[in-house]
Enzyme design. Structure first.
Site, PDB file in Angstrom:
ATOM      1  CE1 TYR A 241      36.691 104.225  41.480  1.00 20.95           C
ATOM      2  CE2 TYR A 241      35.769 105.081  39.440  1.00 20.95           C
ATOM      3  CZ  TYR A 241      36.628 104.214  40.099  1.00 20.95           C
ATOM      4  OH  TYR A 241      37.416 103.356  39.384  1.00 20.95           O
TER       5      TYR A 241
ATOM      6  CE  LYS B 168      34.285  89.330  44.027  1.00 17.01           C
ATOM      7  NZ  LYS B 168      34.497  88.008  43.383  1.00 17.01           N
TER       8      LYS B 168
ATOM      9  CG  ASP C  11      39.203 101.683  30.606  1.00 18.69           C
ATOM     10  OD1 ASP C  11      38.299 102.425  30.165  1.00 18.69           O
ATOM     11  OD2 ASP C  11      40.173 102.114  31.231  1.00 18.69           O
TER      12      ASP C  11
END
Length: 366
Positions: free
Chosen positions: A138, A189, A250
Protein backbone atom coordinates in the site's frame (compact mmCIF):
# COMPACT_ATOMS: atom_id res chain seq x y z
CA UNK A 1 -6.02 17.94 35.90
CA UNK A 2 -4.78 17.73 32.31
CA UNK A 3 -7.17 17.65 29.37
CA UNK A 4 -6.39 15.48 26.36
CA UNK A 5 -7.00 17.24 23.06
CA UNK A 6 -8.81 14.84 20.73
CA UNK A 7 -9.56 15.48 17.06
CA UNK A 8 -12.83 13.74 16.15
CA UNK A 9 -13.32 12.79 12.48
CA UNK A 10 -16.55 10.86 12.01
CA UNK A 11 -16.05 10.43 8.27
CA UNK A 12 -18.57 8.45 6.24
CA UNK A 13 -21.51 6.10 6.68
CA UNK A 14 -21.82 4.77 10.22
CA UNK A 15 -18.55 6.43 11.19
CA UNK A 16 -20.13 9.54 12.76
CA UNK A 17 -22.70 7.38 14.59
CA UNK A 18 -20.21 5.09 16.32
CA UNK A 19 -17.64 7.81 16.98
CA UNK A 20 -20.24 10.07 18.60
CA UNK A 21 -21.29 7.09 20.71
CA UNK A 22 -17.64 6.74 21.69
CA UNK A 23 -17.42 10.41 22.61
CA UNK A 24 -20.43 9.99 24.91
CA UNK A 25 -18.74 7.04 26.61
CA UNK A 26 -15.47 8.94 27.03
CA UNK A 27 -17.30 11.92 28.48
CA UNK A 28 -19.09 9.62 30.93
CA UNK A 29 -15.76 8.06 31.83
CA UNK A 30 -14.47 11.39 33.09
CA UNK A 31 -17.02 11.17 35.89
CA UNK A 32 -15.65 7.81 37.00
CA UNK A 33 -11.93 8.60 36.69
CA UNK A 34 -10.74 11.60 38.76
CA UNK A 35 -8.40 13.87 36.82
CA UNK A 36 -9.47 12.57 33.41
CA UNK A 37 -10.66 15.24 30.97
CA UNK A 38 -11.02 15.67 27.22
CA UNK A 39 -11.16 18.59 24.83
CA UNK A 40 -12.90 17.33 21.69
CA UNK A 41 -12.86 19.16 18.37
CA UNK A 42 -14.89 17.80 15.47
CA UNK A 43 -13.86 17.93 11.82
CA UNK A 44 -16.47 17.39 9.09
CA UNK A 45 -14.03 15.83 6.64
CA UNK A 46 -15.02 12.93 4.41
CA UNK A 47 -17.08 12.24 1.31
CA UNK A 48 -19.63 14.99 1.92
CA UNK A 49 -16.78 17.45 2.35
CA UNK A 50 -15.37 16.15 -0.96
CA UNK A 51 -18.62 16.88 -2.77
CA UNK A 52 -18.45 20.49 -1.70
CA UNK A 53 -14.70 21.07 -1.92
CA UNK A 54 -13.20 18.54 -4.31
CA UNK A 55 -11.01 17.18 -1.52
CA UNK A 56 -11.59 14.78 1.38
CA UNK A 57 -9.94 17.23 3.78
CA UNK A 58 -8.41 20.72 3.46
CA UNK A 59 -4.93 21.15 2.04
CA UNK A 60 -3.72 22.16 5.48
CA UNK A 61 -5.53 19.28 7.18
CA UNK A 62 -2.40 17.76 8.68
CA UNK A 63 -1.34 21.13 10.05
CA UNK A 64 -4.73 21.45 11.72
CA UNK A 65 -4.30 18.05 13.38
CA UNK A 66 -0.72 18.46 14.60
CA UNK A 67 -1.63 20.07 17.90
CA UNK A 68 -3.88 17.22 19.06
CA UNK A 69 -2.91 14.40 21.40
CA UNK A 70 -4.81 11.81 19.37
CA UNK A 71 -7.26 11.44 16.48
CA UNK A 72 -10.51 9.52 16.95
CA UNK A 73 -11.61 8.39 13.49
CA UNK A 74 -14.81 6.75 12.27
CA UNK A 75 -14.67 5.40 8.73
CA UNK A 76 -14.15 6.38 5.13
CA UNK A 77 -15.81 5.23 1.93
CA UNK A 78 -18.89 6.16 -0.10
CA UNK A 79 -20.74 4.04 -2.69
CA UNK A 80 -20.91 7.03 -5.04
CA UNK A 81 -17.18 7.79 -4.96
CA UNK A 82 -14.18 5.71 -5.98
CA UNK A 83 -12.52 4.04 -3.01
CA UNK A 84 -9.08 5.22 -4.08
CA UNK A 85 -10.30 8.82 -3.82
CA UNK A 86 -11.84 8.44 -0.39
CA UNK A 87 -9.16 6.26 1.20
CA UNK A 88 -6.10 8.06 -0.13
CA UNK A 89 -7.71 11.44 0.36
CA UNK A 90 -8.31 11.07 4.10
CA UNK A 91 -7.34 8.00 6.11
CA UNK A 92 -4.13 7.14 4.28
CA UNK A 93 -3.26 10.82 3.93
CA UNK A 94 -3.27 11.05 7.72
CA UNK A 95 -1.53 7.71 8.36
CA UNK A 96 1.27 8.39 5.90
CA UNK A 97 1.48 12.11 6.57
CA UNK A 98 2.03 11.47 10.28
CA UNK A 99 4.19 8.36 9.73
CA UNK A 100 1.81 6.18 11.75
CA UNK A 101 3.75 3.12 10.71
CA UNK A 102 2.47 0.70 13.36
CA UNK A 103 -1.10 -0.52 12.99
CA UNK A 104 -2.16 -2.58 16.00
CA UNK A 105 -5.31 -4.72 15.98
CA UNK A 106 -6.19 -6.77 19.08
CA UNK A 107 -8.70 -9.62 18.91
CA UNK A 108 -10.22 -11.78 21.57
CA UNK A 109 -13.58 -13.43 22.08
CA UNK A 110 -15.38 -11.06 24.42
CA UNK A 111 -17.69 -12.47 27.11
CA UNK A 112 -21.09 -13.49 25.76
CA UNK A 113 -19.93 -13.73 22.13
CA UNK A 114 -19.58 -17.00 20.28
CA UNK A 115 -18.14 -16.40 16.82
CA UNK A 116 -18.14 -18.98 14.03
CA UNK A 117 -15.63 -21.38 15.61
CA UNK A 118 -16.50 -24.23 17.95
CA UNK A 119 -16.68 -22.87 21.52
CA UNK A 120 -13.53 -24.65 22.67
CA UNK A 121 -11.60 -22.99 19.81
CA UNK A 122 -13.26 -19.59 20.00
CA UNK A 123 -12.32 -19.23 23.66
CA UNK A 124 -8.65 -19.61 22.69
CA UNK A 125 -8.61 -16.39 20.63
CA UNK A 126 -6.46 -13.73 22.30
CA UNK A 127 -4.31 -12.16 19.62
CA UNK A 128 -2.79 -8.87 18.60
CA UNK A 129 -1.86 -8.32 14.95
CA UNK A 130 0.88 -5.79 14.17
CA UNK A 131 0.53 -4.45 10.64
CA UNK A 132 3.26 -2.51 8.86
CA UNK A 133 1.30 0.61 8.00
CA UNK A 134 3.45 2.81 5.78
CA UNK A 135 4.85 0.85 2.85
CA UNK A 136 4.60 -2.66 1.40
CA UNK A 137 1.75 -3.24 -1.00
CA UNK A 138 0.00 0.00 0.00
CA UNK A 139 2.95 2.33 -0.54
CA UNK A 140 1.13 4.05 -3.39
CA UNK A 141 3.91 3.57 -5.94
CA UNK A 142 2.75 2.75 -9.45
CA UNK A 143 0.50 4.17 -12.11
CA UNK A 144 -1.65 3.66 -15.20
CA UNK A 145 -0.64 4.30 -18.80
CA UNK A 146 -2.30 3.98 -22.23
CA UNK A 147 -5.72 4.53 -20.64
CA UNK A 148 -8.64 3.20 -22.66
CA UNK A 149 -6.45 1.32 -25.12
CA UNK A 150 -6.05 -2.47 -25.43
CA UNK A 151 -2.49 -2.08 -24.17
CA UNK A 152 -3.56 -0.20 -21.01
CA UNK A 153 -1.45 -1.10 -17.99
CA UNK A 154 -2.07 -0.60 -14.28
CA UNK A 155 0.91 -1.10 -11.99
CA UNK A 156 1.20 -1.18 -8.21
CA UNK A 157 4.66 -1.64 -6.75
CA UNK A 158 5.15 -3.13 -3.29
CA UNK A 159 7.87 -1.17 -1.52
CA UNK A 160 9.92 -2.79 1.25
CA UNK A 161 12.78 -0.88 2.85
CA UNK A 162 15.27 -2.03 5.45
CA UNK A 163 14.31 0.89 7.68
CA UNK A 164 10.59 0.22 7.36
CA UNK A 165 10.93 -3.49 8.10
CA UNK A 166 13.33 -3.02 10.97
CA UNK A 167 11.22 -0.48 12.82
CA UNK A 168 7.97 -2.46 12.58
CA UNK A 169 9.76 -5.67 13.55
CA UNK A 170 11.23 -4.00 16.61
CA UNK A 171 7.82 -2.58 17.53
CA UNK A 172 6.25 -6.05 17.23
CA UNK A 173 9.03 -7.66 19.27
CA UNK A 174 8.61 -5.08 22.03
CA UNK A 175 4.87 -5.65 22.09
CA UNK A 176 5.22 -9.43 22.10
CA UNK A 177 7.76 -9.15 24.92
CA UNK A 178 5.22 -7.21 27.01
CA UNK A 179 2.61 -9.96 26.71
CA UNK A 180 2.46 -13.02 28.93
CA UNK A 181 3.20 -15.68 26.33
CA UNK A 182 6.10 -13.84 24.64
CA UNK A 183 5.22 -15.57 21.39
CA UNK A 184 5.64 -13.90 17.98
CA UNK A 185 4.50 -15.28 14.64
CA UNK A 186 6.05 -13.64 11.59
CA UNK A 187 3.90 -13.84 8.46
CA UNK A 188 5.60 -13.88 5.07
CA UNK A 189 5.18 -15.00 1.46
CA UNK A 190 8.81 -15.26 0.49
CA UNK A 191 8.30 -18.49 -1.41
CA UNK A 192 6.51 -16.51 -4.16
CA UNK A 193 7.51 -12.87 -3.57
CA UNK A 194 11.20 -13.51 -3.87
CA UNK A 195 12.61 -10.00 -3.48
CA UNK A 196 10.70 -7.75 -1.10
CA UNK A 197 9.50 -10.58 1.13
CA UNK A 198 12.92 -12.21 1.26
CA UNK A 199 14.27 -8.85 2.44
CA UNK A 200 11.43 -8.83 5.00
CA UNK A 201 12.51 -12.23 6.29
CA UNK A 202 16.19 -11.31 6.42
CA UNK A 203 15.68 -8.05 8.32
CA UNK A 204 13.19 -9.55 10.79
CA UNK A 205 15.66 -12.34 11.56
CA UNK A 206 18.30 -9.73 12.35
CA UNK A 207 15.95 -7.86 14.69
CA UNK A 208 14.74 -10.88 16.64
CA UNK A 209 18.33 -11.69 17.57
CA UNK A 210 18.00 -8.79 20.04
CA UNK A 211 15.04 -10.52 21.74
CA UNK A 212 16.27 -13.87 23.07
CA UNK A 213 13.31 -14.07 25.45
CA UNK A 214 10.83 -14.38 22.60
CA UNK A 215 9.62 -17.57 20.98
CA UNK A 216 9.35 -16.84 17.25
CA UNK A 217 7.81 -18.90 14.48
CA UNK A 218 7.19 -18.21 10.79
CA UNK A 219 4.15 -18.78 8.59
CA UNK A 220 3.31 -18.26 4.94
CA UNK A 221 0.25 -16.02 4.80
CA UNK A 222 -1.99 -18.61 3.12
CA UNK A 223 -1.12 -21.21 5.76
CA UNK A 224 -1.70 -18.60 8.47
CA UNK A 225 -5.39 -18.37 7.58
CA UNK A 226 -6.00 -22.05 8.34
CA UNK A 227 -3.92 -21.84 11.51
CA UNK A 228 -6.11 -19.01 12.80
CA UNK A 229 -9.17 -21.18 12.25
CA UNK A 230 -7.82 -24.55 13.35
CA UNK A 231 -5.24 -23.74 16.03
CA UNK A 232 -6.07 -20.34 17.56
CA UNK A 233 -4.28 -21.20 20.81
CA UNK A 234 -0.97 -21.41 18.93
CA UNK A 235 -1.07 -17.67 18.15
CA UNK A 236 -0.42 -14.62 20.31
CA UNK A 237 1.34 -11.68 18.59
CA UNK A 238 1.46 -11.57 14.79
CA UNK A 239 3.71 -9.43 12.58
CA UNK A 240 2.72 -9.01 8.94
CA UNK A 241 2.96 -6.66 5.98
CA UNK A 242 0.44 -3.98 5.11
CA UNK A 243 -1.67 -6.15 2.78
CA UNK A 244 -1.33 -9.46 4.61
CA UNK A 245 -2.19 -8.00 8.01
CA UNK A 246 -5.10 -6.07 6.53
CA UNK A 247 -6.67 -9.34 5.40
CA UNK A 248 -5.72 -11.41 8.45
CA UNK A 249 -7.07 -8.84 10.90
CA UNK A 250 -10.50 -8.84 9.22
CA UNK A 251 -10.52 -12.62 9.50
CA UNK A 252 -9.53 -12.27 13.14
CA UNK A 253 -12.39 -9.86 13.86
CA UNK A 254 -14.87 -12.18 12.16
CA UNK A 255 -13.61 -15.12 14.23
CA UNK A 256 -14.07 -12.91 17.30
CA UNK A 257 -17.75 -12.48 16.48
CA UNK A 258 -18.10 -9.57 14.06
CA UNK A 259 -16.23 -6.83 12.21
CA UNK A 260 -18.31 -4.52 14.38
CA UNK A 261 -16.13 -5.22 17.42
CA UNK A 262 -12.76 -4.70 15.73
CA UNK A 263 -10.48 -1.92 16.99
CA UNK A 264 -7.36 -0.35 15.52
CA UNK A 265 -4.49 1.90 16.55
CA UNK A 266 -2.47 3.72 13.89
CA UNK A 267 0.57 4.66 15.92
CA UNK A 268 3.56 6.92 15.45
CA UNK A 269 5.80 5.32 18.10
CA UNK A 270 8.09 8.37 18.09
CA UNK A 271 5.13 10.48 19.29
CA UNK A 272 6.25 13.33 17.07
CA UNK A 273 2.76 13.26 15.57
CA UNK A 274 -0.66 12.35 16.95
CA UNK A 275 -1.69 8.74 16.54
CA UNK A 276 -5.08 7.79 15.11
CA UNK A 277 -7.59 5.30 16.51
CA UNK A 278 -10.46 3.77 14.53
CA UNK A 279 -12.84 0.81 14.46
CA UNK A 280 -12.14 -1.48 11.51
CA UNK A 281 -15.65 -2.10 10.17
CA UNK A 282 -15.72 0.54 7.44
CA UNK A 283 -18.54 2.88 6.47
CA UNK A 284 -21.30 0.21 6.14
CA UNK A 285 -23.66 2.43 4.16
CA UNK A 286 -26.27 -0.35 4.09
CA UNK A 287 -27.06 0.31 7.76
CA UNK A 288 -26.08 3.98 8.05
CA UNK A 289 -28.74 6.11 9.70
CA UNK A 290 -30.73 3.13 10.98
CA UNK A 291 -29.41 3.37 14.53
CA UNK A 292 -28.28 -0.26 14.62
CA UNK A 293 -24.51 0.05 14.04
CA UNK A 294 -22.45 -1.82 16.60
CA UNK A 295 -20.47 0.74 18.64
CA UNK A 296 -18.36 -1.85 20.51
CA UNK A 297 -15.48 -1.52 18.03
CA UNK A 298 -15.51 2.22 18.58
CA UNK A 299 -15.48 1.74 22.37
CA UNK A 300 -12.61 -0.77 22.23
CA UNK A 301 -10.79 1.70 20.00
CA UNK A 302 -11.34 4.39 22.63
CA UNK A 303 -9.77 2.07 25.20
CA UNK A 304 -6.71 1.69 22.97
CA UNK A 305 -6.53 5.46 22.67
CA UNK A 306 -6.72 5.88 26.45
CA UNK A 307 -3.92 3.36 26.92
CA UNK A 308 -1.77 5.25 24.39
CA UNK A 309 -2.44 8.49 26.26
CA UNK A 310 -1.17 6.93 29.48
CA UNK A 311 -4.63 6.58 31.01
CA UNK A 312 -4.19 2.89 31.81
CA UNK A 313 -6.77 2.76 34.62
CA UNK A 314 -9.40 4.45 32.46
CA UNK A 315 -8.63 2.11 29.54
CA UNK A 316 -9.08 -0.85 31.86
CA UNK A 317 -12.33 0.49 33.31
CA UNK A 318 -13.76 0.94 29.83
CA UNK A 319 -12.81 -2.60 28.75
CA UNK A 320 -14.42 -4.02 31.89
CA UNK A 321 -17.61 -2.12 31.05
CA UNK A 322 -17.53 -3.35 27.44
CA UNK A 323 -17.15 -6.96 28.55
CA UNK A 324 -19.96 -6.59 31.10
CA UNK A 325 -22.28 -5.43 28.32
CA UNK A 326 -21.36 -8.02 25.68
CA UNK A 327 -22.04 -10.68 28.30
CA UNK A 328 -25.73 -9.68 28.32
CA UNK A 329 -27.76 -10.88 25.33
CA UNK A 330 -30.22 -7.99 25.50
CA UNK A 331 -27.42 -5.57 24.61
CA UNK A 332 -26.12 -7.38 21.52
CA UNK A 333 -26.53 -5.49 18.25
CA UNK A 334 -27.90 -7.16 15.08
CA UNK A 335 -24.46 -8.09 13.72
CA UNK A 336 -23.98 -10.19 16.87
CA UNK A 337 -27.38 -11.85 16.59
CA UNK A 338 -29.23 -9.43 18.87
CA UNK A 339 -31.66 -6.55 18.46
CA UNK A 340 -30.07 -3.77 20.53
CA UNK A 341 -29.70 -0.33 18.98
CA UNK A 342 -26.53 1.76 18.93
CA UNK A 343 -28.07 4.00 21.60
CA UNK A 344 -29.01 1.06 23.82
CA UNK A 345 -25.52 -0.45 23.70
CA UNK A 346 -24.00 2.96 24.41
CA UNK A 347 -26.28 3.56 27.39
CA UNK A 348 -25.48 0.10 28.74
CA UNK A 349 -21.72 0.68 28.58
CA UNK A 350 -22.10 4.07 30.25
CA UNK A 351 -24.16 2.40 32.97
CA UNK A 352 -21.46 -0.22 33.48
CA UNK A 353 -18.64 2.28 33.94
CA UNK A 354 -19.22 2.52 37.68
CA UNK A 355 -17.98 -1.03 38.23
CA UNK A 356 -14.41 -2.22 38.28
CA UNK A 357 -12.38 -5.19 39.36
CA UNK A 358 -9.34 -5.21 41.67
CA UNK A 359 -6.22 -3.60 40.14
CA UNK A 360 -4.32 -6.90 40.33
CA UNK A 361 -6.60 -8.31 37.61
CA UNK A 362 -6.18 -5.48 35.15
CA UNK A 363 -5.83 -6.39 31.46
CA UNK A 364 -4.39 -3.98 28.96
CA UNK A 365 -6.54 -3.17 25.96
CA UNK A 366 -4.18 -5.20 23.77
Amino acid sequence: MSSHKIAVIGGDGIGPEVVEAGVKVLEALTGAEPGLAFDFKRFDWGSDYYRGNGRMMPRDGLDQLKAFDAIYFGSVGDPDLRDDITLWGLRLAICQGFDQYANVRPTRLLPGLTGPLRPELGRQIDWVIVRENSEGEYAGAGGRVHRGLPIEVGLDVAIFTRTGIERIARFACDLASSRTRKLLTVVTKSNAQRHGMVLWDDVVREVICDYPGLTVDWMLVDAMTQRMVNKPDSIDTVLATNLHADILSDLAAALGGSLGIGATSNIDPSRRHPSMFEPIHGSAFDIAGKGIANPIGSFWTASLMLDHLGEVAAAHRLMVAIEAVTDRAEFLSPDLGGTASTAAVTAAVIGALGFNEPPKNRRRAV
